[in-house]
Design a protein around this motif. Structure first.
Motif, PDB file in Angstrom:
ATOM      1  N   GLU A 117       0.815  -1.218   0.000  1.00  0.00           N
ATOM      2  CA  GLU A 117       0.000   0.000   0.000  1.00  0.00           C
ATOM      3  C   GLU A 117       0.850   1.270   0.000  1.00  0.00           C
ATOM      4  O   GLU A 117       0.342   2.358  -0.254  1.00  0.00           O
ATOM      5  N   PHE A 118       2.144   1.144   0.249  1.00  0.00           N
ATOM      6  CA  PHE A 118       3.036   2.303   0.249  1.00  0.00           C
ATOM      7  C   PHE A 118       3.907   2.376  -1.011  1.00  0.00           C
ATOM      8  O   PHE A 118       4.843   3.160  -1.069  1.00  0.00           O
ATOM      9  N   ARG A 119       3.597   1.600  -2.026  1.00  0.00           N
ATOM     10  CA  ARG A 119       4.461   1.542  -3.216  1.00  0.00           C
ATOM     11  C   ARG A 119       4.577   2.890  -3.922  1.00  0.00           C
ATOM     12  O   ARG A 119       5.602   3.187  -4.512  1.00  0.00           O
ATOM     13  N   ASN A 120       3.546   3.729  -3.867  1.00  0.00           N
ATOM     14  CA  ASN A 120       3.620   5.035  -4.522  1.00  0.00           C
ATOM     15  C   ASN A 120       4.414   6.054  -3.715  1.00  0.00           C
ATOM     16  O   ASN A 120       4.790   7.094  -4.240  1.00  0.00           O
ATOM     17  N   VAL A 121       4.656   5.762  -2.462  1.00  0.00           N
ATOM     18  CA  VAL A 121       5.432   6.650  -1.603  1.00  0.00           C
ATOM     19  C   VAL A 121       6.868   6.150  -1.474  1.00  0.00           C
ATOM     20  O   VAL A 121       7.810   6.930  -1.467  1.00  0.00           O
ATOM     21  N   CYS A 122       7.040   4.859  -1.423  1.00  0.00           N
ATOM     22  CA  CYS A 122       8.342   4.262  -1.131  1.00  0.00           C
ATOM     23  C   CYS A 122       9.041   3.719  -2.383  1.00  0.00           C
ATOM     24  O   CYS A 122      10.110   4.153  -2.734  1.00  0.00           O
ATOM     25  N   MET A 123       8.452   2.768  -3.034  1.00  0.00           N
ATOM     26  CA  MET A 123       8.980   2.044  -4.197  1.00  0.00           C
ATOM     27  C   MET A 123      10.137   1.110  -3.855  1.00  0.00           C
ATOM     28  O   MET A 123      10.667   0.452  -4.742  1.00  0.00           O
ATOM     29  N   GLY A 124      10.561   1.046  -2.613  1.00  0.00           N
ATOM     30  CA  GLY A 124      11.722   0.233  -2.285  1.00  0.00           C
ATOM     31  C   GLY A 124      12.940   0.784  -3.003  1.00  0.00           C
ATOM     32  O   GLY A 124      12.866   1.797  -3.691  1.00  0.00           O
ATOM     33  N   CYS A 125      14.063   0.137  -2.870  1.00  0.00           N
ATOM     34  CA  CYS A 125      15.275   0.569  -3.578  1.00  0.00           C
ATOM     35  C   CYS A 125      15.421  -0.295  -4.816  1.00  0.00           C
ATOM     36  O   CYS A 125      15.649  -1.500  -4.717  1.00  0.00           O
ATOM     37  N   ARG A 126      15.289   0.320  -5.962  1.00  0.00           N
ATOM     38  CA  ARG A 126      15.368  -0.418  -7.227  1.00  0.00           C
ATOM     39  C   ARG A 126      16.776  -0.952  -7.480  1.00  0.00           C
ATOM     40  O   ARG A 126      16.937  -1.994  -8.107  1.00  0.00           O
ATOM     41  N   ALA A 127      17.797  -0.258  -6.980  1.00  0.00           N
ATOM     42  CA  ALA A 127      19.176  -0.731  -7.152  1.00  0.00           C
ATOM     43  C   ALA A 127      19.429  -1.981  -6.317  1.00  0.00           C
ATOM     44  O   ALA A 127      20.094  -2.914  -6.772  1.00  0.00           O
ATOM     45  N   ARG A 128      18.915  -2.025  -5.091  1.00  0.00           N
ATOM     46  CA  ARG A 128      19.088  -3.225  -4.258  1.00  0.00           C
ATOM     47  C   ARG A 128      18.320  -4.401  -4.851  1.00  0.00           C
ATOM     48  O   ARG A 128      18.800  -5.539  -4.822  1.00  0.00           O
ATOM     49  N   ALA A 129      17.116  -4.141  -5.390  1.00  0.00           N
ATOM     50  CA  ALA A 129      16.352  -5.209  -6.037  1.00  0.00           C
ATOM     51  C   ALA A 129      17.154  -5.777  -7.207  1.00  0.00           C
ATOM     52  O   ALA A 129      17.254  -6.995  -7.374  1.00  0.00           O
TER      53      ALA A 129
END
Length: 163
Positions: A117-129
């Motif tokens: 539910e927080f994907r639009n605020v956070c998105m996680g770190c795309r580089a770590r993914a």
């Protein structure tokens, strides 16, 4: 300064400031009642407005990295090339690069990031993914949060009949 006396605020500079860019982070000197970096929410006084705060991962959505050779990447930690300034304009790369467009659509996120539910605020770190899985759209490997949502099923397209 004598024990128990208060410092003259004009002698130490500003005693409170809001970080620029609408981050909602307020800085106060220690001893002013709050620790340094105390979060106060939105600077306009709406602490519940999460959109007013800076977003987590800005790769390809708010920032990019340009190498000394003109190669454009979503961020300095994500080695997925978006374009080359020696061959295309920055505007063309920023608006049309496949990696940038994929990052701008949070519906593309996979794993628990895709249903968070927080994907639009956070998105996680795309580089770590990317470092962990080879896929910059995969879930953030170091996130301990368990989303409360489940990802909605994608609509299946009706089969096309051929006559």
């Amino acid at each position: 300064m004598a024990a128990g006396s208060k410092p003259d605020p004009s002698a130490i500079g500003p005693t409170e400031m809001i970080m620029p860019g609408g981050t909602g982070i307020s800085l106060r000197p220690q001893g002013a009642g709050h620790p340094i970096g105390h979060h106060t929410g939105h600077p306009s006084g709406h602490p519940s407005d999460m959109n007013a705060m800076t977003k987590g991962c800005l790769a390809g959505t708010g920032v990019c990295f340009i190498s000394h050779e003109g190669e454009v990447f979503p961020c300095g930690y994500l080695p997925v090339i978006a374009g080359d300034l020696r061959k295309q304009s920055f505007v063309d790369i920023w608006q049309n690069a496949e990696v940038f467009n994929a990052l701008r659509d949070t519906g593309n996120l996979k794993g628990k990031c895709g249903c968070c539910e927080f994907r639009n605020v956070c998105m996680g770190c795309r580089a770590r993914a990317f470092a962990a899985t080879g896929d910059y759209l995969d879930e953030e490997p170091f996130c301990v949060y368990q989303p409360k949502m489940t990802k909605p099923e994608k609509k299946q397209e009706a089969p096309v009949s051929v006559r």
